[in-house]
Enzyme design. Sequence first.
Site, short mmCIF file in Angstrom:
data_model
loop_
_atom_site.label_atom_id
_atom_site.label_comp_id
_atom_site.label_asym_id
_atom_site.label_seq_id
_atom_site.Cartn_x
_atom_site.Cartn_y
_atom_site.Cartn_z
N GLY A 286 0.84 -1.19 0.00
CA GLY A 286 0.00 0.00 0.00
C GLY A 286 0.87 1.24 0.00
N GLN B 94 3.23 9.90 1.29
CA GLN B 94 4.50 9.17 1.27
C GLN B 94 5.35 9.50 0.05
OE1 GLN B 94 2.53 5.18 2.18
NE2 GLN B 94 4.50 4.97 3.22
N LEU C 277 6.76 1.69 4.51
CA LEU C 277 7.83 2.05 3.57
C LEU C 277 8.51 3.35 3.98
CD1 LEU C 277 5.94 1.20 0.25
CD2 LEU C 277 7.77 -0.13 1.30
N GLU D 122 -3.11 3.00 5.65
CA GLU D 122 -3.00 4.04 4.61
C GLU D 122 -3.85 5.26 4.95
OE1 GLU D 122 -0.62 3.72 2.80
OE2 GLU D 122 -0.35 1.58 2.94
NI NI Z 1 3.04 3.29 5.69
#
Ligand code: NI
Length: 177
Positions: free
Chosen positions: A46, A51, A94, A136
């Site tokens: 995701g 991000q 991430l 998310e």
């Molecule tokens: Ni994340």
Amino acid sequence: MAVLEIRKYPDEVLKKKALPVDNIDKDLQRLIDNMIETMYAAPGIGLAAPQVGVSKRLIVIDVSTKEEKHPLIVLINPEIIEADGFIDSEEGCLSVPGYTSTIKRAGRVVVKGLDRNGKPVQIEGTGLFARALQHEIDHLDGVLFVDRMSSIKREFFKKRYLKKTSVSSQQSAVRSQ
Ligand code: NI
């Protein structure tokens, strides 16, 4: 399409509350395509627009594995309208590479939003998919999974992470998002 740079903690854009998308235009379609490519390249399950440095309410999710296929989800202005049960599972992000932690989440959520064409959709998720949706959508509110840890764990994380020392078990098979 292009793989975009993924912003890492403690980047300020990750702490901001993202603004609703009000214009579904060509630029947004390009951003969606680039986010999908960036998610698969990472690889991750995701990705939220903040991000990649864009403070807008937009997420992409694909929790597929080699063995089990799931649809690619694109959601604009997603909103959790139902949440129940709970799961306690290990999460990674991430934007916080090399670190995972067990986080408590709702076991089932119903999310409403718009698909990439602006059509209203309602999606129900359980298990890993429910967790991915919550993770998310948290990004859109400037919340990272480390913000959901106990304060003691979080302080420990900050000290170790900002010193760039490894804080997670390297054997972890958790897929980040
Ligand atoms: Ni994340």
